[in-house]
Write a protein that holds these residues in place. Structure first.
Motif, PDB file in Angstrom:
ATOM      1  N   HIS A  90     -22.557   0.062 -30.599  1.00  0.00           N
ATOM      2  CA  HIS A  90     -21.997   1.426 -30.650  1.00  0.00           C
ATOM      3  C   HIS A  90     -22.126   2.054 -29.274  1.00  0.00           C
ATOM      4  CE1 HIS A  90     -23.869   0.725 -34.675  1.00  0.00           C
ATOM      5  NE2 HIS A  90     -22.717   1.196 -35.106  1.00  0.00           N
ATOM      6  N   LYS A  91     -21.477   3.176 -29.156  1.00  0.00           N
ATOM      7  CA  LYS A  91     -21.749   4.052 -28.012  1.00  0.00           C
ATOM      8  C   LYS A  91     -23.104   4.709 -28.304  1.00  0.00           C
ATOM      9  CE  LYS A  91     -19.064   5.065 -24.435  1.00  0.00           C
ATOM     10  NZ  LYS A  91     -17.912   5.957 -24.425  1.00  0.00           N
ATOM     11  N   PRO A  92     -23.968   4.857 -27.299  1.00  0.00           N
ATOM     12  CA  PRO A  92     -25.249   5.503 -27.577  1.00  0.00           C
ATOM     13  C   PRO A  92     -25.042   6.881 -28.224  1.00  0.00           C
ATOM     14  CG  PRO A  92     -25.275   4.543 -25.397  1.00  0.00           C
ATOM     15  CD  PRO A  92     -23.866   4.406 -25.894  1.00  0.00           C
ATOM     16  N   GLY A  93     -25.766   7.184 -29.245  1.00  0.00           N
ATOM     17  CA  GLY A  93     -25.691   8.482 -29.918  1.00  0.00           C
ATOM     18  C   GLY A  93     -24.759   8.487 -31.126  1.00  0.00           C
ATOM     19  N   PHE A  94     -23.878   7.487 -31.212  1.00  0.00           N
ATOM     20  CA  PHE A  94     -22.909   7.501 -32.309  1.00  0.00           C
ATOM     21  C   PHE A  94     -23.584   7.418 -33.677  1.00  0.00           C
ATOM     22  CE2 PHE A  94     -20.274   5.305 -35.440  1.00  0.00           C
ATOM     23  CZ  PHE A  94     -19.211   6.201 -35.518  1.00  0.00           C
ATOM     24  N   ARG A  95     -24.569   6.561 -33.763  1.00  0.00           N
ATOM     25  CA  ARG A  95     -25.177   6.322 -35.075  1.00  0.00           C
ATOM     26  C   ARG A  95     -25.814   7.592 -35.666  1.00  0.00           C
ATOM     27  NH1 ARG A  95     -29.286   3.118 -35.965  1.00  0.00           N
ATOM     28  NH2 ARG A  95     -30.170   3.553 -33.911  1.00  0.00           N
ATOM     29  N   GLU A  96     -26.293   8.447 -34.799  1.00  0.00           N
ATOM     30  CA  GLU A  96     -27.019   9.627 -35.276  1.00  0.00           C
ATOM     31  C   GLU A  96     -26.088  10.629 -35.964  1.00  0.00           C
ATOM     32  OE1 GLU A  96     -27.673   8.362 -32.099  1.00  0.00           O
ATOM     33  OE2 GLU A  96     -29.485   7.389 -32.881  1.00  0.00           O
ATOM     34  N   GLU A  97     -24.916  10.875 -35.371  1.00  0.00           N
ATOM     35  CA  GLU A  97     -24.056  11.938 -35.920  1.00  0.00           C
ATOM     36  C   GLU A  97     -22.653  11.479 -36.259  1.00  0.00           C
ATOM     37  OE1 GLU A  97     -24.213  15.499 -33.565  1.00  0.00           O
ATOM     38  OE2 GLU A  97     -26.356  15.238 -33.217  1.00  0.00           O
ATOM     39  N   GLN A 122     -20.141  10.940 -34.376  1.00  0.00           N
ATOM     40  CA  GLN A 122     -19.135  11.770 -33.699  1.00  0.00           C
ATOM     41  C   GLN A 122     -17.906  10.943 -33.355  1.00  0.00           C
ATOM     42  OE1 GLN A 122     -20.115  14.310 -30.417  1.00  0.00           O
ATOM     43  NE2 GLN A 122     -22.186  14.663 -31.256  1.00  0.00           N
ATOM     44  N   VAL A 123     -16.771  11.463 -33.736  1.00  0.00           N
ATOM     45  CA  VAL A 123     -15.505  10.728 -33.556  1.00  0.00           C
ATOM     46  C   VAL A 123     -15.254  10.396 -32.085  1.00  0.00           C
ATOM     47  CG1 VAL A 123     -13.008  10.814 -33.998  1.00  0.00           C
ATOM     48  CG2 VAL A 123     -14.583  11.914 -35.571  1.00  0.00           C
ATOM     49  N   LYS A 124     -15.727  11.298 -31.223  1.00  0.00           N
ATOM     50  CA  LYS A 124     -15.438  11.121 -29.785  1.00  0.00           C
ATOM     51  C   LYS A 124     -16.175   9.938 -29.157  1.00  0.00           C
ATOM     52  CE  LYS A 124     -14.486  15.896 -28.633  1.00  0.00           C
ATOM     53  NZ  LYS A 124     -15.061  17.108 -28.057  1.00  0.00           N
ATOM     54  N   LEU A 125     -17.274   9.526 -29.781  1.00  0.00           N
ATOM     55  CA  LEU A 125     -18.087   8.465 -29.161  1.00  0.00           C
ATOM     56  C   LEU A 125     -17.462   7.094 -29.428  1.00  0.00           C
ATOM     57  CD1 LEU A 125     -21.653   9.860 -29.914  1.00  0.00           C
ATOM     58  CD2 LEU A 125     -20.477   9.804 -27.714  1.00  0.00           C
ATOM     59  N   LEU A 126     -16.410   6.829 -28.738  1.00  0.00           N
ATOM     60  CA  LEU A 126     -15.611   5.610 -28.959  1.00  0.00           C
ATOM     61  C   LEU A 126     -15.872   4.565 -27.880  1.00  0.00           C
ATOM     62  CD1 LEU A 126     -12.296   7.434 -29.773  1.00  0.00           C
ATOM     63  CD2 LEU A 126     -13.304   5.708 -31.278  1.00  0.00           C
ATOM     64  N   MET A 127     -15.694   3.314 -28.261  1.00  0.00           N
ATOM     65  CA  MET A 127     -15.729   2.233 -27.265  1.00  0.00           C
ATOM     66  C   MET A 127     -14.261   1.911 -26.972  1.00  0.00           C
ATOM     67  SD  MET A 127     -18.708  -0.212 -28.814  1.00  0.00           S
ATOM     68  CE  MET A 127     -18.234  -0.072 -30.520  1.00  0.00           C
ATOM     69  N   ASN A 128     -13.815   2.347 -25.812  1.00  0.00           N
ATOM     70  CA  ASN A 128     -12.380   2.195 -25.511  1.00  0.00           C
ATOM     71  C   ASN A 128     -11.970   0.743 -25.320  1.00  0.00           C
ATOM     72  OD1 ASN A 128     -11.975   4.948 -25.695  1.00  0.00           O
ATOM     73  ND2 ASN A 128     -12.649   5.269 -23.575  1.00  0.00           N
ATOM     74  N   ASP A 181      -4.378   2.787 -40.228  1.00  0.00           N
ATOM     75  CA  ASP A 181      -4.095   4.035 -40.950  1.00  0.00           C
ATOM     76  C   ASP A 181      -5.043   5.137 -40.502  1.00  0.00           C
ATOM     77  OD1 ASP A 181      -2.232   2.581 -42.335  1.00  0.00           O
ATOM     78  OD2 ASP A 181      -3.519   2.256 -44.104  1.00  0.00           O
ATOM     79  N   MET A 182      -6.308   4.757 -40.330  1.00  0.00           N
ATOM     80  CA  MET A 182      -7.317   5.748 -39.960  1.00  0.00           C
ATOM     81  C   MET A 182      -7.158   6.168 -38.493  1.00  0.00           C
ATOM     82  SD  MET A 182     -11.320   5.376 -40.725  1.00  0.00           S
ATOM     83  CE  MET A 182     -12.516   6.454 -39.991  1.00  0.00           C
ATOM     84  N   ALA A 183      -6.824   5.201 -37.654  1.00  0.00           N
ATOM     85  CA  ALA A 183      -6.652   5.486 -36.221  1.00  0.00           C
ATOM     86  C   ALA A 183      -5.518   6.489 -36.031  1.00  0.00           C
ATOM     87  CB  ALA A 183      -6.366   4.194 -35.473  1.00  0.00           C
ATOM     88  N   ARG A 184      -4.483   6.339 -36.855  1.00  0.00           N
ATOM     89  CA  ARG A 184      -3.330   7.233 -36.777  1.00  0.00           C
ATOM     90  C   ARG A 184      -3.758   8.670 -37.128  1.00  0.00           C
ATOM     91  NH1 ARG A 184      -0.155   3.946 -39.544  1.00  0.00           N
ATOM     92  NH2 ARG A 184      -0.499   5.061 -41.485  1.00  0.00           N
ATOM     93  N   LEU A 185      -4.570   8.773 -38.170  1.00  0.00           N
ATOM     94  CA  LEU A 185      -5.034  10.100 -38.599  1.00  0.00           C
ATOM     95  C   LEU A 185      -5.933  10.756 -37.545  1.00  0.00           C
ATOM     96  CD1 LEU A 185      -6.006   9.848 -42.374  1.00  0.00           C
ATOM     97  CD2 LEU A 185      -4.650  11.644 -41.330  1.00  0.00           C
ATOM     98  N   LEU A 186      -6.837   9.944 -36.989  1.00  0.00           N
ATOM     99  CA  LEU A 186      -7.821  10.484 -36.036  1.00  0.00           C
ATOM    100  C   LEU A 186      -7.280  10.564 -34.618  1.00  0.00           C
ATOM    101  CD1 LEU A 186     -11.104   8.665 -37.165  1.00  0.00           C
ATOM    102  CD2 LEU A 186     -10.484  11.021 -37.581  1.00  0.00           C
ATOM    103  N   GLY A 187      -6.259   9.769 -34.369  1.00  0.00           N
ATOM    104  CA  GLY A 187      -5.701   9.711 -33.025  1.00  0.00           C
ATOM    105  C   GLY A 187      -6.605   9.009 -32.047  1.00  0.00           C
ATOM    106  N   VAL A 188      -7.166   7.897 -32.473  1.00  0.00           N
ATOM    107  CA  VAL A 188      -8.112   7.186 -31.579  1.00  0.00           C
ATOM    108  C   VAL A 188      -7.529   5.899 -30.978  1.00  0.00           C
ATOM    109  CG1 VAL A 188     -10.154   8.117 -32.719  1.00  0.00           C
ATOM    110  CG2 VAL A 188      -9.202   5.951 -33.509  1.00  0.00           C
ATOM    111  N   GLY A 189      -6.297   5.603 -31.287  1.00  0.00           N
ATOM    112  CA  GLY A 189      -5.644   4.427 -30.704  1.00  0.00           C
ATOM    113  C   GLY A 189      -6.356   3.140 -31.075  1.00  0.00           C
ATOM    114  N   ASN A 190      -6.569   2.268 -30.048  1.00  0.00           N
ATOM    115  CA  ASN A 190      -7.213   0.958 -30.307  1.00  0.00           C
ATOM    116  C   ASN A 190      -8.723   0.998 -30.116  1.00  0.00           C
ATOM    117  OD1 ASN A 190      -4.979  -0.532 -31.034  1.00  0.00           O
ATOM    118  ND2 ASN A 190      -4.404  -0.903 -28.881  1.00  0.00           N
ATOM    119  N   SER A 191      -9.246   2.166 -29.877  1.00  0.00           N
ATOM    120  CA  SER A 191     -10.699   2.254 -29.638  1.00  0.00           C
ATOM    121  C   SER A 191     -11.471   2.038 -30.940  1.00  0.00           C
ATOM    122  CB  SER A 191     -11.043   3.632 -29.076  1.00  0.00           C
ATOM    123  OG  SER A 191     -10.339   3.840 -27.879  1.00  0.00           O
ATOM    124  N   LEU A 192     -12.730   1.693 -30.742  1.00  0.00           N
ATOM    125  CA  LEU A 192     -13.587   1.404 -31.921  1.00  0.00           C
ATOM    126  C   LEU A 192     -14.878   2.229 -31.858  1.00  0.00           C
ATOM    127  CD1 LEU A 192     -13.367  -2.518 -31.879  1.00  0.00           C
ATOM    128  CD2 LEU A 192     -12.115  -0.982 -33.411  1.00  0.00           C
TER     129      LEU A 192
END
Lengths: 229, 402
Positions: free
Chosen positions: B60-67, B69-75, B204-215
């Motif tokens: 994960h991105k550090p900090g993701f597991r705690e909250e 947060q949608v923004k903490l993506l691995m591009n 489907d979820m990426a489309r809703l969140l607008g996160v593209g190919n990031s994980l």
């Protein structure tokens, strides 16, 4: 040759009133003797026998068996000494109930680490000697009181001791068994020169004894040779 | 001869000895079976945690597991997935988008952990497709299919082809919602997991969140449990700016639970062994005290203290060893049987705690060996007090006892 010698031997049982069970006893017993230590209850004969057998320690004085002072031996040395030098016959037989007559007699030799071949030969000879050759595989519960005491005699002799101490050996036996046992011990004494020392108040034993030592209040009051062997 | 005497002494009181060795056998069985039960329970829990929840390690991105947060993506998540997939020891890699969402049906609303997955990759990593009890695995519906657990279906009163609405925050913090159609119901036998997780397609979820190919999350399943830590270490070095953690550290409670279960088993087995110890001590003490005269006679005729001690120890060990093999055999038989057929705990609360309802007890040979060693030590310990009691006897006093 002196087998047993006591010098000023005393035993005091401490208590509210100290009891002088044995009081300044001087005694020597020669090889091949058939000796009875007699006296009323509480005269100290069993205590004296226990000290001679290294089962109890004197308060003062010396006991020598074959010139070895028993009071100088440690607990473990005493156990080893008893194993090699003294045979015991107890009033209530005290055989190991889970072993046969043969195994009971063999037990002491096992403790002495005698090889199996020698053990078996000696045990068979001894049980034959005491008239139990047909009861060798019987356990104590399958033997009468007299037969059990004869096994105890065989066990006492198995280790080839310097002497046998017998504490009231006929006390629990009927007269026929007692006579039978005395015959055997007398014969062993006469023919094989085994030294026997008894503590007893049984008149039959006293009558057979060559020497009778009478104790009273822990002191020897008479020491009589009744008849020669 | 000492062995012979000791062995025969045991049979002086057949009933007493039989009761003792049955107690030893049952005690040992209880100890081993309890151990196997908790062992099996934990193994299943570990398997379940690895297979269903954590995999062997996650990135994960550090900090993701705690909250979450949608923004903490691995591009460059897709590249990492491909790199790890080439590793020989890796069985499967699943790249996920994960967020907390509000699940709504006509009857109820509640929060769920929404997992956006690639169905093919996820089926290898968690095998969620094999847990379906109704419906099909992302088939039959073209747009926005969703897998939910049977528990959620019952709770929200929905069934296959029912429509549910998922509401969540997108990258910009806006509330977005999407209607999804239930295509499958799963049941993992892990209540906690089932009540929390739902699965949709990642696209489907990426489309809703607008996160593209990031994980958000990369879960990796390996061939062996024991490689988890070393592989996690290795990839932590490869991707120092990301957080790579093995399953034990991902599930904060797991390490503690394993240690707690080990302690619990140790305490239970310990209590059983101590109870047996006292039972044996009691029996042997009786055996010594009722043979005072005989032991006195043995010492009188020249049996050394060492031999008397050995006789009591051998007797105690014989008594223990009559029961111990029976107990071990009984344990082996029952553990093997229930290890195959399982023990169904019914609808107990175990499932809600994340344990399976059906427990398969298991015990390694080493555990049998360890318990056997403990029994031997216990037998020797049990012999000491009665043997010392025997040694303290003075022959002259002992032979006078009636």
């Amino acid at each position: 040759m002196k087998v047993i010698e006591t010098i000023n031997l005393s035993k005091i049982f401490e208590g509210v009133v100290p009891v002088h069970a044995v009081n300044q006893v001087n005694l020597s017993i020669e090889d091949n003797e058939f000796t009875a230590i007699v006296g009323p209850s509480g005269s100290g004969k069993t205590t004296l026998l226990n000290m001679i057998g290294g089962l109890d320690r004197p308060t003062s004085g010396t006991i020598k068996v074959n010139q070895i002072a028993l009071n100088e031996l440690s607990e473990n040395e005493l156990i080893n000494f008893r194993l090699k030098h003294i045979g015991f016959v107890f009033q209530s037989y005290n055989l190991i109930p889970v072993l046969s007559a043969k195994e009971n007699a063999e037990f002491v030799m096992l403790l002495q680490n005698i090889p199996a071949k020698d053990r078996i030969a000696r045990v068979e000879a001894l049980l034959k000697e005491v008239g139990l050759e047909d009861k060798m595989n019987n356990r104590p519960s399958q033997l009468s009181g007299g037969q059990q005491q004869r096994v105890a005699v065989a066990r006492a002799l198995a280790s080839k001791p310097d002497f046998v101490l017998a504490d009231e050996p006929t006390a629990n036996l009927d007269s026929k068994s007692a006579e039978n046992l005395l015959d055997i011990m007398h014969r062993l004494n006469k023919e094989e020169g085994i030294t026997f020392v008894f503590s007893t108040h049984d008149q039959r034993v006293i009558d057979r004894a060559r020497r009778v030592i009478t104790l009273e209040d822990g002191k020897i009051i008479s020491d009589v040779i009744q008849h020669e062997n | 001869m000492i062995f012979k005497v000791a062995w025969r002494n045991i049979w002086r009181h057949k009933v007493r000895s039989t009761v003792v060795f049955i107690a030893i056998a049952l005690g040992l069985w209880a100890g081993l079976f309890t151990s196997a039960f908790t062992h099996g329970m934990m193994n299943q829990k570990i398997d379940s945690v690895i297979k269903m929840e954590m995999s062997h390690f996650q990135i994960h991105k550090p900090g993701f597991r705690e909250e979450l947060q949608v923004k903490l993506l691995m591009n460059d998540g897709e590249n990492i997935v491909q790199a790890i997939q080439e590793e020989k020891e890796v069985i499967g890699v699943s790249g996920r988008i994960v967020t907390m969402a509000m699940l709504g049906s006509a009857n109820k609303n509640g929060s769920v952990r929404l997992n956006g997955i690639n169905p093919d990759d996820e089926s290898i990593v968690t095998g969620i497709n094999e847990k379906l009890v109704e419906g099909e695995y992302f088939r039959g519906v073209e747009r926005n299919p969703i897998l939910i657990s049977r528990k959620i279906a019952e709770k929200y009163k929905v069934k296959i082809k029912s429509k549910v609405v998922l509401t969540m925050q997108d990258m910009e913090g806006n509330i977005v919602a999407g209607a999804f159609k239930v295509v499958g119901l799963f049941d993992t036998q892990n209540g906690m997991y089932d009540e929390l997780n739902v699965f949709v397609r990642r696209d489907d979820m990426a489309r809703l969140l607008g996160v593209g190919n990031s994980l958000h999350e990369i879960a990796v399943l390996l061939g062996r449990h024991d490689m988890a830590e070393s592989m996690a270490d290795k990839y932590q070095h490869v991707y120092p700016k990301l957080e790579v953690l093995p399953w034990m550290d991902l599930s904060t409670g797991m390490r503690m639970m394993i240690e707690m279960m080990d302690t619990y088993t140790f305490i239970i087995v310990g209590i059983i062994l101590v109870a047996l110890l006292f039972s044996i001590v009691n029996t042997m003490l009786m055996a010594v005290l009722e043979r005072v005269k005989e032991i006195g006679m043995l010492m009188s005729i020249g049996m050394s203290k060492t031999r008397v001690f050995m006789m009591i120890v051998v007797e105690t060990i014989c008594l223990t060893f009559l029961g111990a093999p029976l107990g071990i055999l009984l344990s082996y038989g029952s553990i093997s049987y229930f290890g195959t057929h399982g023990i169904n705990l019914g609808d107990a609360a175990y499932a809600d705690m994340g344990f399976s309802n059906v427990i398969y007890p298991s015990l390694e040979y080493m555990d049998y060996l360890v318990v056997s060693m403990m029994v031997i030590i216990m037998a020797v310990l049990a012999a000491i007090y009665p043997a010392i009691k025997a040694l303290r006897l003075k022959p002259v006093e002992a032979i006078r006892k009636i």
